[in-house]
Design a protein around this motif. Structure first.
Motif, PDB file in Angstrom:
ATOM      1  N   LEU A  87      -8.802   6.444   0.683  1.00 55.35           N
ATOM      2  CA  LEU A  87      -7.729   5.863  -0.024  1.00 55.35           C
ATOM      3  C   LEU A  87      -6.536   7.214   0.107  1.00 55.35           C
ATOM      4  O   LEU A  87      -5.258   6.896   0.000  1.00 55.35           O
ATOM      5  N   PRO A  88      -7.053   8.258  -0.175  1.00 58.37           N
ATOM      6  CA  PRO A  88      -6.009   9.245  -0.040  1.00 58.37           C
ATOM      7  C   PRO A  88      -5.171   9.485   1.124  1.00 58.37           C
ATOM      8  O   PRO A  88      -4.222   9.709   1.011  1.00 58.37           O
ATOM      9  N   VAL A  89      -5.626   9.129   2.250  1.00 57.89           N
ATOM     10  CA  VAL A  89      -5.140   9.208   3.428  1.00 57.89           C
ATOM     11  C   VAL A  89      -4.133   7.808   3.425  1.00 57.89           C
ATOM     12  O   VAL A  89      -3.106   8.125   4.152  1.00 57.89           O
ATOM     13  N   VAL A  90      -4.709   7.071   3.378  1.00 57.16           N
ATOM     14  CA  VAL A  90      -3.786   5.445   3.197  1.00 57.16           C
ATOM     15  C   VAL A  90      -2.566   5.878   2.235  1.00 57.16           C
ATOM     16  O   VAL A  90      -1.465   5.594   2.621  1.00 57.16           O
ATOM     17  N   LYS A  91      -2.923   6.577   0.992  1.00 55.33           N
ATOM     18  CA  LYS A  91      -1.563   6.867   0.300  1.00 55.33           C
ATOM     19  C   LYS A  91      -0.579   7.851   0.926  1.00 55.33           C
ATOM     20  O   LYS A  91       0.566   7.663   0.938  1.00 55.33           O
ATOM     21  N   GLN A  92      -1.263   8.836   1.618  1.00 50.51           N
ATOM     22  CA  GLN A  92      -0.388   9.945   2.367  1.00 50.51           C
ATOM     23  C   GLN A  92       0.480   9.130   3.404  1.00 50.51           C
ATOM     24  O   GLN A  92       1.572   9.802   3.800  1.00 50.51           O
ATOM     25  N   LEU A  93      -0.405   8.145   3.948  1.00 49.20           N
ATOM     26  CA  LEU A  93       0.610   7.910   5.348  1.00 49.20           C
ATOM     27  C   LEU A  93       1.517   6.552   4.676  1.00 49.20           C
ATOM     28  O   LEU A  93       2.356   6.035   5.570  1.00 49.20           O
ATOM     29  N   SER A  94       1.705   6.261   3.405  1.00 54.74           N
ATOM     30  CA  SER A  94       2.482   5.177   2.991  1.00 54.74           C
ATOM     31  C   SER A  94       2.098   3.837   3.280  1.00 54.74           C
ATOM     32  O   SER A  94       3.003   3.131   3.698  1.00 54.74           O
ATOM     33  N   ILE A  95       0.925   3.602   3.737  1.00 58.19           N
ATOM     34  CA  ILE A  95       0.556   2.337   4.087  1.00 58.19           C
ATOM     35  C   ILE A  95       0.288   1.340   2.982  1.00 58.19           C
ATOM     36  O   ILE A  95      -0.487   1.737   1.984  1.00 58.19           O
ATOM     37  N   PRO A  96       1.157   0.158   2.880  1.00 57.13           N
ATOM     38  CA  PRO A  96       0.664  -0.783   2.027  1.00 57.13           C
ATOM     39  C   PRO A  96      -0.754  -1.264   1.953  1.00 57.13           C
ATOM     40  O   PRO A  96      -1.032  -1.690   2.897  1.00 57.13           O
ATOM     41  N   LEU A  97      -0.963  -1.221   0.416  1.00 60.25           N
ATOM     42  CA  LEU A  97      -2.498  -1.443   0.228  1.00 60.25           C
ATOM     43  C   LEU A  97      -2.914  -2.856  -0.214  1.00 60.25           C
ATOM     44  O   LEU A  97      -2.259  -3.067  -1.487  1.00 60.25           O
ATOM     45  N   ILE A  98      -3.497  -3.826  -0.016  1.00 63.46           N
ATOM     46  CA  ILE A  98      -3.762  -5.193  -0.431  1.00 63.46           C
ATOM     47  C   ILE A  98      -5.358  -5.056  -0.636  1.00 63.46           C
ATOM     48  O   ILE A  98      -6.110  -4.872   0.440  1.00 63.46           O
ATOM     49  N   SER A  99      -5.874  -5.494  -1.868  1.00 61.70           N
ATOM     50  CA  SER A  99      -7.326  -5.381  -1.883  1.00 61.70           C
ATOM     51  C   SER A  99      -7.625  -6.712  -2.299  1.00 61.70           C
ATOM     52  O   SER A  99      -7.139  -7.454  -3.149  1.00 61.70           O
ATOM     53  N   ILE A 100      -8.859  -6.860  -2.076  1.00 64.19           N
ATOM     54  CA  ILE A 100      -9.446  -8.236  -2.609  1.00 64.19           C
ATOM     55  C   ILE A 100     -11.021  -8.079  -3.309  1.00 64.19           C
ATOM     56  O   ILE A 100     -11.975  -7.201  -2.654  1.00 64.19           O
ATOM     57  N   SER A 101     -11.132  -8.326  -4.493  1.00 63.01           N
ATOM     58  CA  SER A 101     -12.051  -7.803  -5.261  1.00 63.01           C
ATOM     59  C   SER A 101     -12.259  -8.851  -6.462  1.00 63.01           C
ATOM     60  O   SER A 101     -11.586  -9.884  -6.491  1.00 63.01           O
ATOM     61  N   ARG A 102     -13.684  -8.807  -7.005  1.00 61.48           N
ATOM     62  CA  ARG A 102     -13.991  -9.777  -7.976  1.00 61.48           C
ATOM     63  C   ARG A 102     -12.923  -9.723  -9.278  1.00 61.48           C
ATOM     64  O   ARG A 102     -12.346 -10.657  -9.631  1.00 61.48           O
ATOM     65  N   ASP A 103     -12.536  -8.508  -9.773  1.00 64.02           N
ATOM     66  CA  ASP A 103     -11.672  -8.296 -10.887  1.00 64.02           C
ATOM     67  C   ASP A 103     -10.841  -7.143 -10.562  1.00 64.02           C
ATOM     68  O   ASP A 103     -10.789  -6.513  -9.392  1.00 64.02           O
ATOM     69  N   LYS A 104     -10.021  -6.518 -11.587  1.00 65.61           N
ATOM     70  CA  LYS A 104      -9.291  -5.382 -11.309  1.00 65.61           C
ATOM     71  C   LYS A 104      -9.683  -4.110 -11.776  1.00 65.61           C
ATOM     72  O   LYS A 104      -8.857  -3.260 -11.994  1.00 65.61           O
ATOM     73  N   ARG A 105     -11.092  -4.156 -12.170  1.00 61.67           N
ATOM     74  CA  ARG A 105     -11.460  -3.039 -12.765  1.00 61.67           C
ATOM     75  C   ARG A 105     -12.078  -1.672 -12.045  1.00 61.67           C
ATOM     76  O   ARG A 105     -12.034  -0.643 -12.257  1.00 61.67           O
ATOM     77  N   GLY A 106     -12.119  -2.045 -10.582  1.00 63.73           N
ATOM     78  CA  GLY A 106     -12.501  -1.045  -9.492  1.00 63.73           C
ATOM     79  C   GLY A 106     -11.382  -0.394  -9.219  1.00 63.73           C
ATOM     80  O   GLY A 106     -10.327  -0.309  -9.450  1.00 63.73           O
ATOM     81  N   MET A 107     -11.886   0.892  -8.751  1.00 64.48           N
ATOM     82  CA  MET A 107     -10.673   1.857  -7.997  1.00 64.48           C
ATOM     83  C   MET A 107     -10.023   1.369  -7.166  1.00 64.48           C
ATOM     84  O   MET A 107      -8.741   1.713  -7.062  1.00 64.48           O
ATOM     85  N   LEU A 108     -10.722   0.606  -6.201  1.00 61.09           N
ATOM     86  CA  LEU A 108      -9.804   0.088  -5.182  1.00 61.09           C
ATOM     87  C   LEU A 108      -8.674  -1.037  -5.825  1.00 61.09           C
ATOM     88  O   LEU A 108      -7.396  -0.723  -5.151  1.00 61.09           O
ATOM     89  N   PRO A 109      -8.914  -1.919  -6.581  1.00 64.67           N
ATOM     90  CA  PRO A 109      -7.598  -2.565  -6.861  1.00 64.67           C
ATOM     91  C   PRO A 109      -6.733  -1.591  -7.598  1.00 64.67           C
ATOM     92  O   PRO A 109      -5.467  -2.118  -7.944  1.00 64.67           O
ATOM     93  N   LYS A 110      -7.245  -0.770  -8.569  1.00 67.98           N
ATOM     94  CA  LYS A 110      -6.351   0.019  -9.199  1.00 67.98           C
ATOM     95  C   LYS A 110      -5.512   0.868  -8.299  1.00 67.98           C
ATOM     96  O   LYS A 110      -4.320   1.375  -8.656  1.00 67.98           O
ATOM     97  N   SER A 111      -5.820   1.073  -7.191  1.00 66.06           N
ATOM     98  CA  SER A 111      -5.134   1.755  -6.197  1.00 66.06           C
ATOM     99  C   SER A 111      -4.235   0.998  -5.287  1.00 66.06           C
ATOM    100  O   SER A 111      -3.213   1.491  -4.658  1.00 66.06           O
ATOM    101  N   ALA A 112      -4.357  -0.447  -5.331  1.00 64.61           N
ATOM    102  CA  ALA A 112      -3.673  -1.095  -4.310  1.00 64.61           C
ATOM    103  C   ALA A 112      -2.395  -1.511  -4.842  1.00 64.61           C
ATOM    104  O   ALA A 112      -1.961  -1.441  -6.153  1.00 64.61           O
ATOM    105  N   ASP A 113      -1.317  -1.798  -3.772  1.00 68.93           N
ATOM    106  CA  ASP A 113      -0.006  -2.485  -4.227  1.00 68.93           C
ATOM    107  C   ASP A 113       0.028  -3.519  -4.475  1.00 68.93           C
ATOM    108  O   ASP A 113       0.569  -4.034  -5.519  1.00 68.93           O
TER     109      ASP A 113
END
Length: 332
Positions: free
Chosen positions: A117-143
Motif C-alpha cells: 500500500l505505501p508504494v501504491v500510494k506513492q505512485l498515485s495508483i487509484p485503489l479499489i478494494s473488495i472485502s467483507r466490510d470497511k473495517r480492515g486496513m485495505l478498505p480504509k486505504s482504498a479510493d
C-alpha cells in the motif's frame, strides 16, 4: 484416533449440497444490497483507466482475482493478475502510473497486500478494494471500498472461503458486465480477443476467407442463359463444385443449375439442347463476401441448400461457397 462414522446417505449428500447452494445464494442477495454509489465510482475508475487494471489477492481471493482479470481483459478492459507475495519481491514493477489496482481480501487485512500500500500510494495508483466490510486496513486505504456484506460461509466449519468467494466473483462479473454496457462493447470487439477455437471462427471468419473464387481456382462454372444443357454439363464436370452459375449478357447472376436440377432433367428426359434459361433455378440465394461464415451456414440450413453464390454490388459473381467448405473449416 478418529472415530469411524457411517458414510452419508444419498439424501444427506443432496441436503448438504442444497444447504451450501442456498447459503451462497443468500450471500449473493446480501451483495445486491451492498451495491450503491461506490459501485458506480469503481466502474468509472476502470472505464477511464489509461493503463491496465491490475488485480491482486492472496489465496482463494487470488484465484478469484485471476478469473476477474481474465474477464476484464476479454471484455474491453485490459487487465492482468499480480500475485501480492511476488509483488513485494519485484513484481510490483508491473504497476505503473495510469493503472488501477483492484485488491481483494475478504478480511481487508491481508499482510501481503498491506505491504504494497505505501508504494501504491506513492505512485498515485487509484485503489479499489473488495472485502467483507470497511473495517480492515485495505478498505480504509482504498479510493473506492466495495463490500460484500457479512455473509455466512457455506463451509460447515465457517472456515473455507465459499460464499465470500462466490460473492467476490459475482461482483467482478457485475463490474465487467456494467462496463460492457458503458463502452457499447460489441461482439466484433469481443472476437478480437477470442480469435482461437470455435468462438473465434464463429465471430471472425468471413465468407471471403473460404469461398472459391476465380483468382484462386482455375475457373468459376459460368454459363449463359442460352447455353445448352449439353454444354453446361461440360462446365459442371470440368470444375469441382457440381453446379453451373447462369449469367445474362451483362454477366449478372440470374440462375443456378445444380446436380439436383440435372437429376430432375434426366427424370423428365429433357432434351440436351434445351437452353439454361428454361431449366435453371432462377433467383438463387446470393450473399456478400463480407458475411460471417457462421451466418452463411445459417442461411444454408434455413433454405435447405448446400451452396451459396457470392456476388458484388453489380450482381456479378465473385465466388461460391459450399456447406462442405464451412464444415471443413469448423464453422458451426
Amino acid at each position: 484416533m478418529k472415530t469411524q462414522i457411517e458414510p452419508p446417505t444419498t439424501e444427506q449428500y443432496i441436503t448438504y449440497a442444497v444447504d451450501a447452494i442456498r447459503t451462497e445464494q443468500n450471500a449473493l442477495e446480501l451483495l445486491i444490497q451492498q451495491l450503491d454509489e461506490r459501485f458506480v465510482q469503481a466502474c468509472e475508475l476502470i472505464r477511464n483507466c489509461k493503463g491496465r487494471v491490475v488485480v491482486t489477492g492472496m489465496g482463494k481471493s487470488g484465484h478469484i482475482g485471476r478469473k476477474i482479470a481474465a474477464t476484464f481483459a476479454s471484455t474491453g478492459s485490459p487487465a492482468f493478475f499480480m500475485h501480492p507475495g511476488e509483488a513485494g519481491h519485484g513484481d510490483l514493477g508491473m504497476l505503473v502510473p495510469g493503472d488501477v489496482l483492484l485488491a481483494i481480501s475478504n478480511s481487508g487485512e491481508s499482510d501481503e497486500i498491506k505491504t504494497l500500500l505505501p508504494v501504491v500510494k506513492q505512485l498515485s495508483i487509484p485503489l479499489i478494494s473488495i472485502s467483507r466490510d470497511k473495517r480492515g486496513m485495505l478498505p480504509k486505504s482504498a479510493d473506492v471500498a466495495l463490500t460484500l456484506g457479512a455473509s455466512e460461509e457455506a463451509c460447515p466449519l465457517g472456515l473455507a472461503p465459499t460464499s465470500s468467494t462466490t460473492a467476490t466473483l459475482a461482483l467482478g462479473d457485475a463490474i465487467a458486465v456494467a462496463l460492457v454496457h458503458a463502452r457499447d462493447f460489441t461482439s466484433e470487439d469481443f472476437a478480437l480477443s477470442h480469435p482461437a477455437g470455435a468462438l473465434g471462427r464463429k465471430l471472425l471468419m468471413r465468407v471471403s476467407d473460404l469461398m472459391h473464387q476465380a483468382e484462386k481456382d482455375l475457373q468459376l462454372p459460368l454459363v449463359n442463359t442460352d447455353t445448352t444443357l449439353h454444354n453446361a454439363l461440360f462446365v459442371m464436370t470440368s470444375g469441382r463444385l457440381g453446379m453451373a452459375v447462369v449469367v445474362d449478357d451483362n454477366n449478372k447472376v440470374v440462375g443456378i443449375f445444380t446436380d439436383g436440377d440435372l437429376r430432375r432433367c434426366l427424370e423428365k428426359k429433357i432434351d440436351l439442347e434445351t437452353p439454361m434459361s428454361q431449366i435453371m433455378t432462377p433467383n438463387p440465394k446470393q450473399v456478400s463476401k463480407n458475411m460471417r461464415a457462421s451466418d452463411a451456414l445459417s442461411v444454408m440450413n434455413e433454405k435447405a441448400i448446400s451452396q451459396l453464390l457470392i456476388v458484388d454490388d453489380e450482381q456479378q459473381l465473385e465466388g461460391v461457397i459450399s456447406i462442405h467448405d464451412l464444415l471443413q473449416a469448423g464453422v458451426s
